[in-house]
Design a protein around this motif. Sequence first.
Motif, mmCIF file in Angstrom:
data_model
loop_
_atom_site.group_PDB
_atom_site.id
_atom_site.type_symbol
_atom_site.label_atom_id
_atom_site.label_comp_id
_atom_site.label_asym_id
_atom_site.label_seq_id
_atom_site.Cartn_x
_atom_site.Cartn_y
_atom_site.Cartn_z
ATOM 1 N N ALA A 1 8.918 0.783 10.787
ATOM 2 C CA ALA A 1 10.060 1.566 10.300
ATOM 3 C C ALA A 1 9.604 2.663 9.344
ATOM 4 C CB ALA A 1 11.068 0.643 9.617
ATOM 5 N N ILE A 2 8.663 2.345 8.476
ATOM 6 C CA ILE A 2 8.163 3.344 7.524
ATOM 7 C C ILE A 2 7.416 4.449 8.255
ATOM 8 C CG2 ILE A 2 6.575 3.713 5.595
ATOM 9 C CD1 ILE A 2 7.250 0.848 4.682
ATOM 10 N N GLU A 3 6.575 4.073 9.203
ATOM 11 C CA GLU A 3 5.778 5.069 9.911
ATOM 12 C C GLU A 3 6.621 5.946 10.838
ATOM 13 O OE1 GLU A 3 2.627 5.824 9.433
ATOM 14 O OE2 GLU A 3 2.524 4.332 7.843
ATOM 15 N N ASP B 1 0.823 -1.211 0.000
ATOM 16 C CA ASP B 1 0.000 0.000 0.000
ATOM 17 C C ASP B 1 0.857 1.261 0.000
ATOM 18 O OD1 ASP B 1 -2.311 -1.474 -0.016
ATOM 19 O OD2 ASP B 1 -2.578 -1.426 2.155
ATOM 20 N N TYR B 2 2.124 1.111 0.346
ATOM 21 C CA TYR B 2 3.033 2.257 0.355
ATOM 22 C C TYR B 2 3.613 2.468 -1.043
ATOM 23 C CZ TYR B 2 3.015 2.079 5.472
ATOM 24 O OH TYR B 2 2.634 2.102 6.789
ATOM 25 N N TRP B 3 3.776 3.753 -1.383
ATOM 26 C CA TRP B 3 4.376 4.112 -2.671
ATOM 27 C C TRP B 3 5.766 3.493 -2.754
ATOM 28 C CZ3 TRP B 3 8.917 6.241 -4.142
ATOM 29 C CH2 TRP B 3 9.022 6.704 -5.460
ATOM 30 N N GLY B 4 6.081 2.930 -3.931
ATOM 31 C CA GLY B 4 7.424 2.434 -4.191
ATOM 32 C C GLY B 4 7.702 1.033 -3.704
ATOM 33 N N ILE B 5 6.713 0.372 -3.047
ATOM 34 C CA ILE B 5 6.923 -0.995 -2.573
ATOM 35 C C ILE B 5 6.074 -1.944 -3.410
ATOM 36 C CG2 ILE B 5 6.706 -2.597 -0.638
ATOM 37 C CD1 ILE B 5 7.249 -0.371 1.253
ATOM 38 N N GLY B 6 6.744 -2.660 -4.297
ATOM 39 C CA GLY B 6 6.075 -3.660 -5.113
ATOM 40 C C GLY B 6 6.211 -5.039 -4.495
ATOM 41 N N PRO B 7 5.762 -6.065 -5.208
ATOM 42 C CA PRO B 7 5.812 -7.430 -4.672
ATOM 43 C C PRO B 7 7.217 -7.867 -4.270
ATOM 44 C CG PRO B 7 4.429 -7.335 -6.623
ATOM 45 C CD PRO B 7 5.094 -6.009 -6.524
ATOM 46 N N ARG C 1 13.192 7.615 -0.809
ATOM 47 C CA ARG C 1 12.037 7.967 -1.646
ATOM 48 C C ARG C 1 10.742 7.372 -1.090
ATOM 49 N NH1 ARG C 1 15.986 7.006 -5.514
ATOM 50 N NH2 ARG C 1 15.215 4.908 -5.977
ATOM 51 N N ILE C 2 10.809 6.143 -0.596
ATOM 52 C CA ILE C 2 9.619 5.518 -0.010
ATOM 53 C C ILE C 2 9.125 6.326 1.180
ATOM 54 C CG2 ILE C 2 8.834 3.493 1.301
ATOM 55 C CD1 ILE C 2 10.643 1.789 -0.510
ATOM 56 N N LEU C 3 10.039 6.745 2.038
ATOM 57 C CA LEU C 3 9.639 7.491 3.237
ATOM 58 C C LEU C 3 9.149 8.890 2.884
ATOM 59 C CD1 LEU C 3 12.395 6.394 5.783
ATOM 60 C CD2 LEU C 3 10.064 5.575 5.564
#
Length: 584
Positions: free
Chosen positions: A29-31, A5-11, A50-52
């Motif tokens: 960690a992301i939050e 559900d987070y941008w930049g995180i695929g399978p 970039r993800i963060l």
Amino acid sequence: MRLQDYWGIGPKTATQLTDQIGVERAVRAIESVDIATLTDAGLPRGRATRILRHAHGEQGMAILATSDTRTVYKDLLERAEAYAVTAAASDRIRVLTPLTSREAMTERLDDVTLAAETWREHDEPTREAILDIFERFDGMGGGDRAAVETVLDLQELGVDGGTFASVGSIDAETLDDAREALGALDTTGGDPTVREGVDDDLDRSRRYLEAAEELESRGIDVVEAIQSEGVRSSEAFREAFVSYVADETPIPATRVREATPTEAADATDFITQGLRELLASFRTAVETREREVRGELEGRLERSRSAIEAAATAVNETAFQVSLARFVHAYDLTRPTFVESGCVAVEDARNLSLVASMGDAVQPVTYAVGDHGCAPAVPDEDVAVLTGANSGGKTTLLETLCQVVVLAHMGLPVPAAAAEVSRVDAVVFHRRHASFNAGVLESTLKTVVPPLTERTRTLMLVDEFEAITEPGSAADLLYGLVRLAVDAGAVGVYVTHLADDLEPLPDRARIDGISARGLREDLTLDVDYQPQFGTVGRSTPEFIVSRLVANATDRSERAGFEALAAAVGEEAVQRTLLDADWSS
């Protein structure tokens, strides 16, 4: 929440994070903006960043409407990050994004302003001591123990006000007890263990266990040593075993006797059983005592838990704010004023890149577009067409305005003595590019036009648009862009050499100029970087021709440049040469 559900995180990335640290820890960690955990899981630092950024400021990133704007943004982050006092603070700066509400910008500005004021109040020795404390925090690897130590060190230094208020508010006695308990437990190997030197009984049992393990490893040698004494009866053998162990190890004879069997099939069996009993006895003693001591320590930590958590939060937040304060202090940044009317206005603005390389030699510039009040000498038209000398600072001025607006939207002070900034939905900064073909023109138009038609608040900073199309149509297209900006209610600055072809400009637009004043003794142009309002800037040809005449060493070459001098006005050229005083 699912990782994908987070941008930049695929399978593939989701699987990698799940396998390495688990979904729950990855989400945490992301939050919590924890780049270190993501990179430890194998993500490249740039990708984790970039993800963060998107996780915590995706809407704000949309303000950076062009690649040149994003380049300015990244440069600002790098400059700020250079002043980070901890690795965690560096990570937090790295993922700062523009904010989308005036309230959020003001709130961050309040925090950074307080931090800057607090940093300014401390003398240089105190600042150095603070930096040393944060360096020790990183040296300890972070974590609860390092946070507690850091808060106590800062309290002892006496920095407990202003941006350090959260540090000073934590009870020192509770933290001191927590420091002792945290120092007593080693958590590096999974389950916590009690460190050596914490409990005498535990240390003694560990020594006995280690000695017994060493004896068992050479059991045959022990049998031979005892048999060599010539003992025959089981009782004599038993006493010889007790004496041997007591002599060879720190284990008391009474403890050995308690563990020694009364019957055995033979000498080897006797010693094997004795050593086995010793090991079991000491293992039990170590485990029992360690469990007791660990339970006591964990109880103390539980009673101090709120203070420990407060210390961790205080250290991370204070390090972040101190880092930003050092950045503000290094570049002498000023808090901007946010206004509702569309504008960007600066008094004595300085380009950060120039400040970094030239320091105080940078000429500050006052400039504005839109309705403003902080630069009263500047007219309030929404759009300016900026003209003037090559190498006259036009592009630098555009970049400076971009720096001011991006910093302000990040909730950070700006490089100016005073500034007024309105919230915008897009910053369209487009540098002059050397390419000249239809593809470049099309891609440029697709970049700079949509923000004017899709958003109501746009800042246009476009440099020499005519460089990417034919001279015959450049002025028409540029005039169209100026008209479109005015009609869309945008504010902006267009740099061009085609000002004469744009007359008459629409209402709410003006022409400004940066002019060369002459030549210096080293034959470089002497430029006044402060634009003059309502006038076309000139890079007067006689300055250039004068420089060519003065520099010519070949007689025929000089004759050619003198012919050009006659064309532009020989009298003016000679006057320029005389003013430069190159007789020496």
